[in-house]
Design a protein around this motif. Structure first.
Motif, PDB file in Angstrom:
ATOM      1  N   VAL A  44       6.419 -13.658 -30.943  1.00  0.00           N
ATOM      2  CA  VAL A  44       7.450 -14.676 -30.876  1.00  0.00           C
ATOM      3  C   VAL A  44       8.358 -15.071 -29.448  1.00  0.00           C
ATOM      4  O   VAL A  44       8.016 -14.505 -28.224  1.00  0.00           O
ATOM      5  CB  VAL A  44       8.861 -13.599 -30.714  1.00  0.00           C
ATOM      6  CG1 VAL A  44      10.110 -14.302 -31.263  1.00  0.00           C
ATOM      7  CG2 VAL A  44       8.315 -12.943 -32.713  1.00  0.00           C
ATOM      8  N   VAL A  45       8.779 -16.426 -30.100  1.00  0.00           N
ATOM      9  CA  VAL A  45       8.426 -17.268 -28.748  1.00  0.00           C
ATOM     10  C   VAL A  45      10.217 -17.341 -28.269  1.00  0.00           C
ATOM     11  O   VAL A  45      10.097 -17.016 -27.382  1.00  0.00           O
ATOM     12  CB  VAL A  45       8.462 -18.513 -28.332  1.00  0.00           C
ATOM     13  CG1 VAL A  45       8.454 -19.405 -27.479  1.00  0.00           C
ATOM     14  CG2 VAL A  45       6.872 -18.911 -28.773  1.00  0.00           C
ATOM     15  N   ALA A  46      11.276 -17.349 -29.019  1.00  0.00           N
ATOM     16  CA  ALA A  46      12.211 -17.699 -28.623  1.00  0.00           C
ATOM     17  C   ALA A  46      13.200 -16.684 -30.440  1.00  0.00           C
ATOM     18  O   ALA A  46      13.263 -17.297 -31.757  1.00  0.00           O
ATOM     19  CB  ALA A  46      12.825 -18.591 -28.957  1.00  0.00           C
ATOM     20  N   GLY A  47      14.628 -16.270 -30.871  1.00  0.00           N
ATOM     21  CA  GLY A  47      15.304 -16.175 -30.730  1.00  0.00           C
ATOM     22  C   GLY A  47      14.196 -14.209 -31.663  1.00  0.00           C
ATOM     23  O   GLY A  47      13.787 -13.600 -30.912  1.00  0.00           O
ATOM     24  N   PHE A  76      10.183  -9.507 -39.644  1.00  0.00           N
ATOM     25  CA  PHE A  76       8.885  -9.243 -40.140  1.00  0.00           C
ATOM     26  C   PHE A  76       8.599  -7.690 -40.998  1.00  0.00           C
ATOM     27  O   PHE A  76       8.739  -6.664 -40.607  1.00  0.00           O
ATOM     28  CB  PHE A  76       7.803  -9.263 -39.311  1.00  0.00           C
ATOM     29  CG  PHE A  76       6.667  -9.149 -39.096  1.00  0.00           C
ATOM     30  CD1 PHE A  76       5.499 -10.274 -38.750  1.00  0.00           C
ATOM     31  CD2 PHE A  76       5.708  -8.188 -38.934  1.00  0.00           C
ATOM     32  CE1 PHE A  76       4.357 -10.039 -39.446  1.00  0.00           C
ATOM     33  CE2 PHE A  76       4.308  -7.941 -39.041  1.00  0.00           C
ATOM     34  CZ  PHE A  76       4.184  -8.443 -39.343  1.00  0.00           C
ATOM     35  N   GLU A  77       7.918  -8.815 -42.151  1.00  0.00           N
ATOM     36  CA  GLU A  77       7.373  -6.760 -43.253  1.00  0.00           C
ATOM     37  C   GLU A  77       6.309  -7.723 -43.989  1.00  0.00           C
ATOM     38  O   GLU A  77       5.819  -8.553 -44.776  1.00  0.00           O
ATOM     39  CB  GLU A  77       8.358  -7.235 -44.332  1.00  0.00           C
ATOM     40  CG  GLU A  77       8.116  -5.647 -45.347  1.00  0.00           C
ATOM     41  CD  GLU A  77       9.271  -5.953 -46.765  1.00  0.00           C
ATOM     42  OE1 GLU A  77       8.278  -4.722 -47.453  1.00  0.00           O
ATOM     43  OE2 GLU A  77       9.721  -6.720 -46.508  1.00  0.00           O
ATOM     44  N   LEU A  78       4.703  -6.223 -43.497  1.00  0.00           N
ATOM     45  CA  LEU A  78       4.098  -6.568 -44.484  1.00  0.00           C
ATOM     46  C   LEU A  78       3.730  -5.410 -45.971  1.00  0.00           C
ATOM     47  O   LEU A  78       4.579  -4.349 -45.212  1.00  0.00           O
ATOM     48  CB  LEU A  78       2.471  -5.794 -43.695  1.00  0.00           C
ATOM     49  CG  LEU A  78       2.145  -6.979 -42.097  1.00  0.00           C
ATOM     50  CD1 LEU A  78       1.666  -6.997 -41.278  1.00  0.00           C
ATOM     51  CD2 LEU A  78       2.156  -8.496 -42.357  1.00  0.00           C
ATOM     52  N   GLU A  79       2.804  -5.496 -46.451  1.00  0.00           N
ATOM     53  CA  GLU A  79       2.436  -4.812 -47.487  1.00  0.00           C
ATOM     54  C   GLU A  79       2.192  -3.201 -46.798  1.00  0.00           C
ATOM     55  O   GLU A  79       1.512  -3.007 -46.357  1.00  0.00           O
ATOM     56  CB  GLU A  79       1.471  -5.066 -48.407  1.00  0.00           C
ATOM     57  CG  GLU A  79       1.613  -4.396 -49.688  1.00  0.00           C
ATOM     58  CD  GLU A  79       0.405  -5.036 -50.806  1.00  0.00           C
ATOM     59  OE1 GLU A  79       0.422  -5.179 -51.269  1.00  0.00           O
ATOM     60  OE2 GLU A  79      -0.740  -4.825 -50.199  1.00  0.00           O
ATOM     61  N   ARG A  84      10.481  -4.983 -39.595  1.00  0.00           N
ATOM     62  CA  ARG A  84      11.399  -4.562 -38.912  1.00  0.00           C
ATOM     63  C   ARG A  84      10.902  -6.142 -38.095  1.00  0.00           C
ATOM     64  O   ARG A  84      11.074  -6.887 -38.697  1.00  0.00           O
ATOM     65  CB  ARG A  84      10.093  -3.963 -37.449  1.00  0.00           C
ATOM     66  CG  ARG A  84       8.431  -4.685 -37.757  1.00  0.00           C
ATOM     67  CD  ARG A  84       8.013  -3.822 -37.113  1.00  0.00           C
ATOM     68  NE  ARG A  84       6.167  -4.576 -37.970  1.00  0.00           N
ATOM     69  CZ  ARG A  84       5.435  -5.207 -36.115  1.00  0.00           C
ATOM     70  NH1 ARG A  84       5.775  -5.073 -34.939  1.00  0.00           N
ATOM     71  NH2 ARG A  84       4.082  -5.638 -36.630  1.00  0.00           N
ATOM     72  N   VAL A  85      12.465  -5.313 -36.788  1.00  0.00           N
ATOM     73  CA  VAL A  85      12.270  -7.348 -36.318  1.00  0.00           C
ATOM     74  C   VAL A  85      11.976  -7.152 -35.075  1.00  0.00           C
ATOM     75  O   VAL A  85      11.581  -6.251 -33.993  1.00  0.00           O
ATOM     76  CB  VAL A  85      13.559  -7.151 -35.967  1.00  0.00           C
ATOM     77  CG1 VAL A  85      14.230  -7.799 -34.532  1.00  0.00           C
ATOM     78  CG2 VAL A  85      14.610  -7.096 -36.973  1.00  0.00           C
ATOM     79  N   ILE A  86      11.356  -8.409 -34.917  1.00  0.00           N
ATOM     80  CA  ILE A  86      10.430  -8.590 -33.722  1.00  0.00           C
ATOM     81  C   ILE A  86      11.082  -9.482 -32.818  1.00  0.00           C
ATOM     82  O   ILE A  86      11.731 -10.807 -33.049  1.00  0.00           O
ATOM     83  CB  ILE A  86       9.254  -8.599 -33.930  1.00  0.00           C
ATOM     84  CG1 ILE A  86       8.144  -8.187 -35.252  1.00  0.00           C
ATOM     85  CG2 ILE A  86       7.964  -9.793 -33.084  1.00  0.00           C
ATOM     86  CD1 ILE A  86       7.082  -9.115 -35.712  1.00  0.00           C
ATOM     87  N   LYS A  87      11.351  -9.401 -31.834  1.00  0.00           N
ATOM     88  CA  LYS A  87      12.043 -10.620 -30.887  1.00  0.00           C
ATOM     89  C   LYS A  87      11.209 -10.987 -29.999  1.00  0.00           C
ATOM     90  O   LYS A  87      10.123 -10.770 -29.482  1.00  0.00           O
ATOM     91  CB  LYS A  87      13.427  -9.363 -29.651  1.00  0.00           C
ATOM     92  CG  LYS A  87      14.198  -8.155 -30.820  1.00  0.00           C
ATOM     93  CD  LYS A  87      15.031  -7.805 -29.823  1.00  0.00           C
ATOM     94  CE  LYS A  87      16.295  -6.976 -30.950  1.00  0.00           C
ATOM     95  NZ  LYS A  87      17.289  -6.026 -30.481  1.00  0.00           N
ATOM     96  N   ALA A  88      11.917 -12.099 -29.469  1.00  0.00           N
ATOM     97  CA  ALA A  88      11.736 -13.014 -28.720  1.00  0.00           C
ATOM     98  C   ALA A  88      10.889 -12.265 -27.235  1.00  0.00           C
ATOM     99  O   ALA A  88      11.068 -11.325 -26.602  1.00  0.00           O
ATOM    100  CB  ALA A  88      12.974 -13.579 -27.973  1.00  0.00           C
ATOM    101  N   ARG A  93      18.423 -13.676 -37.520  1.00  0.00           N
ATOM    102  CA  ARG A  93      18.906 -14.535 -36.961  1.00  0.00           C
ATOM    103  C   ARG A  93      20.408 -15.365 -37.472  1.00  0.00           C
ATOM    104  O   ARG A  93      19.523 -16.791 -38.081  1.00  0.00           O
ATOM    105  CB  ARG A  93      19.754 -14.874 -35.228  1.00  0.00           C
ATOM    106  CG  ARG A  93      18.788 -13.466 -34.721  1.00  0.00           C
ATOM    107  CD  ARG A  93      20.081 -12.317 -34.052  1.00  0.00           C
ATOM    108  NE  ARG A  93      20.960 -13.308 -33.571  1.00  0.00           N
ATOM    109  CZ  ARG A  93      21.298 -13.167 -32.418  1.00  0.00           C
ATOM    110  NH1 ARG A  93      20.511 -12.308 -31.734  1.00  0.00           N
ATOM    111  NH2 ARG A  93      22.054 -13.598 -31.548  1.00  0.00           N
ATOM    112  N   SER A  94      21.588 -15.319 -37.551  1.00  0.00           N
ATOM    113  CA  SER A  94      22.538 -16.391 -38.251  1.00  0.00           C
ATOM    114  C   SER A  94      22.268 -17.536 -37.323  1.00  0.00           C
ATOM    115  O   SER A  94      23.154 -18.378 -37.961  1.00  0.00           O
ATOM    116  CB  SER A  94      22.824 -16.123 -39.345  1.00  0.00           C
ATOM    117  OG  SER A  94      24.006 -14.821 -38.180  1.00  0.00           O
ATOM    118  N   ASP A  95      22.678 -17.482 -36.252  1.00  0.00           N
ATOM    119  CA  ASP A  95      23.558 -17.851 -34.948  1.00  0.00           C
ATOM    120  C   ASP A  95      22.184 -18.745 -34.389  1.00  0.00           C
ATOM    121  O   ASP A  95      22.158 -19.824 -33.445  1.00  0.00           O
ATOM    122  CB  ASP A  95      24.079 -17.216 -34.331  1.00  0.00           C
ATOM    123  CG  ASP A  95      23.282 -16.218 -33.792  1.00  0.00           C
ATOM    124  OD1 ASP A  95      22.041 -15.077 -34.080  1.00  0.00           O
ATOM    125  OD2 ASP A  95      23.609 -15.299 -32.800  1.00  0.00           O
TER     126      ASP A  95
END
Length: 137
Positions: A60-63, A67-70, A75-79, A99-101
């Motif tokens: 993840v480069v930005a934001g 992420f969800e696999l079967e 889970r959230v993966i951050k920059a 993120r919505s922003d």
């Protein structure tokens, strides 16, 4: 002749940061590899449930990516964080912007099986059949 070693930087000695180290499954002859950038605007849900024909390795480069696999909880993966998936029969349920922003940008290197598509949408009927494997319906 000038000795260039006296002017050489030593930054290369500490420049590498390990993001992930994986032992991927066996890759047969005929696979090909592609690296792509994906960018989603703020709040975008990302691609519908899909699968990849081979393993995928991303960063993840930005934001923030949801992420969800079967068989796994979302889970959230951050920059600055890396992720991977085995590909094959595993459904990739989510890769959207958490993120919505702010926008999301990630880079993925995918190993594609011979004579198969890199990205295949999963039909609704199959999602229904495999609903018991989806941790977050």
């Amino acid at each position: 002749m000038t000795d260039t070693t006296e002017h050489r930087s030593t930054a290369w000695q500490t420049a590498l940061t390990m993001l992930q180290e994986i032992e991927p499954p066996y890759v047969p002859e005929g696979f090909h590899v592609m690296t792509v950038d994906i960018e989603y605007p703020a709040g975008d849900p990302g691609a519908p449930p899909h699968r990849h024909s081979g393993p995928a390795f991303g960063y993840v480069v930005a934001g923030e990516m949801l992420f969800e696999l079967e068989g796994e909880p979302p889970r959230v993966i951050k920059a600055g964080e890396a992720f991977w998936e085995p590909g094959g029969d595993i459904i990739h349920y989510q890769d959207g912007n958490n993120r919505s922003d702010i926008p999301l940008k990630f880079t993925v290197t995918m190993l594609c099986a011979p004579h198969q598509e890199m990205f295949t949408l999963v039909p609704e009927a199959e999602l229904t059949q495999r609903a018991n494997r989806h941790a977050h319906p």
